[in-house]
Design a protein around this motif. Structure first.
Motif, PDB file in Angstrom:
ATOM      1  N   GLY A   1       0.832  -1.195   0.000  1.00 42.61           N
ATOM      2  CA  GLY A   1       0.000   0.000   0.000  1.00 42.61           C
ATOM      3  C   GLY A   1       0.863   1.239   0.000  1.00 42.61           C
ATOM      4  O   GLY A   1       1.897   1.292   0.671  1.00 42.61           O
ATOM      5  N   VAL A   2       0.437   2.231  -0.781  1.00 44.04           N
ATOM      6  CA  VAL A   2       1.130   3.517  -0.874  1.00 44.04           C
ATOM      7  C   VAL A   2       0.093   4.618  -0.686  1.00 44.04           C
ATOM      8  O   VAL A   2      -0.917   4.657  -1.399  1.00 44.04           O
ATOM      9  N   VAL A   3       0.311   5.475   0.286  1.00 42.95           N
ATOM     10  CA  VAL A   3      -0.550   6.635   0.524  1.00 42.95           C
ATOM     11  C   VAL A   3       0.359   7.857   0.579  1.00 42.95           C
ATOM     12  O   VAL A   3       1.174   7.985   1.500  1.00 42.95           O
ATOM     13  N   TYR A   4       0.223   8.733  -0.407  1.00 41.52           N
ATOM     14  CA  TYR A   4       1.078   9.923  -0.466  1.00 41.52           C
ATOM     15  C   TYR A   4       0.263  11.150  -0.093  1.00 41.52           C
ATOM     16  O   TYR A   4      -0.607  11.599  -0.842  1.00 41.52           O
ATOM     17  N   SER A   5       0.523  11.680   1.095  1.00 41.97           N
ATOM     18  CA  SER A   5      -0.096  12.934   1.529  1.00 41.97           C
ATOM     19  C   SER A   5       0.694  14.061   0.877  1.00 41.97           C
ATOM     20  O   SER A   5       1.715  14.519   1.394  1.00 41.97           O
ATOM     21  N   CYS A   6       0.198  14.505  -0.293  1.00 44.83           N
ATOM     22  CA  CYS A   6       1.062  15.298  -1.171  1.00 44.83           C
ATOM     23  C   CYS A   6       1.294  16.718  -0.686  1.00 44.83           C
ATOM     24  O   CYS A   6       2.376  17.269  -0.914  1.00 44.83           O
ATOM     25  N   ILE A   7       0.341  17.336  -0.007  1.00 48.88           N
ATOM     26  CA  ILE A   7       0.573  18.688   0.496  1.00 48.88           C
ATOM     27  C   ILE A   7       1.589  18.656   1.637  1.00 48.88           C
ATOM     28  O   ILE A   7       2.459  19.527   1.740  1.00 48.88           O
ATOM     29  N   GLU A   8       1.506  17.630   2.470  1.00 53.00           N
ATOM     30  CA  GLU A   8       2.462  17.465   3.571  1.00 53.00           C
ATOM     31  C   GLU A   8       3.788  16.867   3.109  1.00 53.00           C
ATOM     32  O   GLU A   8       4.763  16.872   3.854  1.00 53.00           O
ATOM     33  N   ASP A   9       3.810  16.300   1.908  1.00 56.06           N
ATOM     34  CA  ASP A   9       4.970  15.564   1.396  1.00 56.06           C
ATOM     35  C   ASP A   9       5.342  14.405   2.333  1.00 56.06           C
ATOM     36  O   ASP A   9       6.498  14.207   2.689  1.00 56.06           O
ATOM     37  N   LYS A  10       4.321  13.628   2.698  1.00 53.17           N
ATOM     38  CA  LYS A  10       4.529  12.438   3.516  1.00 53.17           C
ATOM     39  C   LYS A  10       4.164  11.203   2.701  1.00 53.17           C
ATOM     40  O   LYS A  10       3.015  11.078   2.252  1.00 53.17           O
ATOM     41  N   MET A  11       5.132  10.311   2.507  1.00 48.18           N
ATOM     42  CA  MET A  11       4.918   9.090   1.744  1.00 48.18           C
ATOM     43  C   MET A  11       4.803   7.916   2.722  1.00 48.18           C
ATOM     44  O   MET A  11       5.779   7.489   3.323  1.00 48.18           O
ATOM     45  N   PHE A  12       3.568   7.424   2.875  1.00 47.63           N
ATOM     46  CA  PHE A  12       3.309   6.265   3.723  1.00 47.63           C
ATOM     47  C   PHE A  12       3.344   5.006   2.850  1.00 47.63           C
ATOM     48  O   PHE A  12       2.698   4.966   1.793  1.00 47.63           O
ATOM     49  N   THR A  13       4.079   4.006   3.279  1.00 51.28           N
ATOM     50  CA  THR A  13       4.198   2.773   2.503  1.00 51.28           C
ATOM     51  C   THR A  13       4.159   1.563   3.425  1.00 51.28           C
ATOM     52  O   THR A  13       4.527   1.645   4.602  1.00 51.28           O
ATOM     53  N   ALA A  14       3.713   0.455   2.869  1.00 57.81           N
ATOM     54  CA  ALA A  14       3.767  -0.818   3.595  1.00 57.81           C
ATOM     55  C   ALA A  14       3.868  -1.953   2.589  1.00 57.81           C
ATOM     56  O   ALA A  14       3.240  -1.901   1.520  1.00 57.81           O
ATOM     57  N   ARG A  15       4.653  -2.957   2.927  1.00 62.27           N
ATOM     58  CA  ARG A  15       4.777  -4.196   2.160  1.00 62.27           C
ATOM     59  C   ARG A  15       4.432  -5.335   3.104  1.00 62.27           C
ATOM     60  O   ARG A  15       4.908  -5.368   4.239  1.00 62.27           O
ATOM     61  N   ARG A  16       3.576  -6.239   2.649  1.00 62.48           N
ATOM     62  CA  ARG A  16       3.124  -7.326   3.518  1.00 62.48           C
ATOM     63  C   ARG A  16       4.313  -8.060   4.132  1.00 62.48           C
ATOM     64  O   ARG A  16       5.203  -8.534   3.432  1.00 62.48           O
ATOM     65  N   GLY A  17       4.306  -8.138   5.459  1.00 57.06           N
ATOM     66  CA  GLY A  17       5.341  -8.846   6.189  1.00 57.06           C
ATOM     67  C   GLY A  17       6.633  -8.085   6.378  1.00 57.06           C
ATOM     68  O   GLY A  17       7.575  -8.611   6.995  1.00 57.06           O
ATOM     69  N   ARG A  18       6.683  -6.821   5.898  1.00 58.35           N
ATOM     70  CA  ARG A  18       7.945  -6.073   5.950  1.00 58.35           C
ATOM     71  C   ARG A  18       7.816  -4.717   6.620  1.00 58.35           C
ATOM     72  O   ARG A  18       8.723  -3.896   6.538  1.00 58.35           O
ATOM     73  N   GLY A  19       6.695  -4.464   7.278  1.00 53.00           N
ATOM     74  CA  GLY A  19       6.552  -3.238   8.047  1.00 53.00           C
ATOM     75  C   GLY A  19       5.926  -2.090   7.287  1.00 53.00           C
ATOM     76  O   GLY A  19       5.677  -2.163   6.086  1.00 53.00           O
ATOM     77  N   ALA A  20       5.660  -1.006   8.050  1.00 54.24           N
ATOM     78  CA  ALA A  20       5.059   0.210   7.506  1.00 54.24           C
ATOM     79  C   ALA A  20       5.972   1.392   7.809  1.00 54.24           C
ATOM     80  O   ALA A  20       6.635   1.427   8.859  1.00 54.24           O
TER      81      ALA A  20
END
Length: 293
Positions: A120-139
């Protein structure tokens, strides 16, 4: 062991960042607004432009992959999650925020195989925050690990929710009954970022203990659902049991303890499923009006 979806996720991060640039550029100009199911269910030309940008880029690199996109479904395409590699796209989660320049606007890209979200990728573009997660590998947020709050006492929790775009009086009454019940637990406070994905990322970040909503869509929550679980959180249906991303009902919490307290508090109802036949959905994808802001 090599990650079979590493290059796919790298592409998702890159295209999310590019899409975020389009969103931020659009904030500096006129934003043409149209409506979908109601006068408060908004869509903009930027929503459509960003979704087309993401889908075209993915098709060029991964031509056999499938798509579920908010604007594509609104235009009449099916919303079916098969076993095939599938990109689940919300080009702008928080369109109303975008229209008003309220600073929580996210590009959301979930990727599922065998009906299970793999990244999953969620990019809060105004804040310039890139949230990412890969199954079994953390967020992660901008490369830094995420961890949910350790607060288990719901009386000391902040809970996030939204009111949605359905203005049917019976639905609104149920939403406010739930809100009253949550406030009277009591909790420390109730918050809302105006974006399902951002609310869930706040859970993953440990800023709030839980988020619940009835009326969301699979593209709102698919990417962020993995970010929550990989940060140590739990996902649950509003009546308990496993969450079904097509059901349009979700609790995302830091713990099973907090989630189960909310289950006892929420006044549940069941909107039409995302994978229902188009004729069975209550939401009308017809654009009713247009205006500039």
């Amino acid at each position: 062991m090599a990650d079979p979806w590493e290059s796919t996720m790298d592409h998702a991060v890159a295209i999310a960042r590019k899409a975020g640039e389009v969103v931020c550029d659009a904030l500096r100009g006129d934003r043409m607004v149209t409506t979908k199911s109601s006068a408060v269910d908004l869509v903009t030309q930027t929503d459509q432009k960003v979704e087309q940008l993401i889908i075209q880029s993915v098709k060029e690199k991964f031509p056999t992959h499938r798509f579920i996109g908010e604007e594509s479904v609104a235009a009449g395409e099916s919303c079916i999650l098969s076993d095939s590699p599938t990109w689940i796209i919300d080009p702008i989660d928080g369109t109303t925020n975008f229209v008003h320049a309220f600073p929580f606007v996210a590009v959301c890209i979930g990727f599922a195989v065998n009906k299970q979200v793999e990244f999953g990728v969620v990019y809060s573009c105004i804040e310039d925050k890139m949230f990412t997660a890969r199954r079994g590998r953390g967020a992660f947020c901008n490369g830094e690990p995420l961890q949910v709050s350790q607060q288990k006492a719901v009386e000391q929790a902040i809970v996030a929710t939204e009111f949605g775009s359905d203005r049917d009086p019976e639905v609104v009454d149920k939403i406010f009954q739930s809100l009253r019940n949550v406030l009277c637990l009591p909790v420390h406070g109730v918050r809302g970022a105006g974006s399902a994905a951002m609310n869930m990322c706040l859970v993953a970040s440990g800023c709030v203990e839980a988020y619940y909503e009835i009326g969301v869509h699979v593209w709102d929550v698919a990417a962020a659902s993995l970010i929550v679980s990989e940060a140590g959180g739990v996902l649950m249906d509003v009546e308990g049991g496993e969450v079904d991303l097509m059901s349009r009902r979700i609790i995302a919490a830091n713990s099973k303890t907090v989630a189960e307290r909310l289950v006892k508090t929420i006044v549940a109802f069941s909107p039409p499923r995302d994978d229902a036949a188009p004729s069975d959905r209550c939401e009308d994808s017809t654009h009713l009006s247009a205006r500039k802001v």
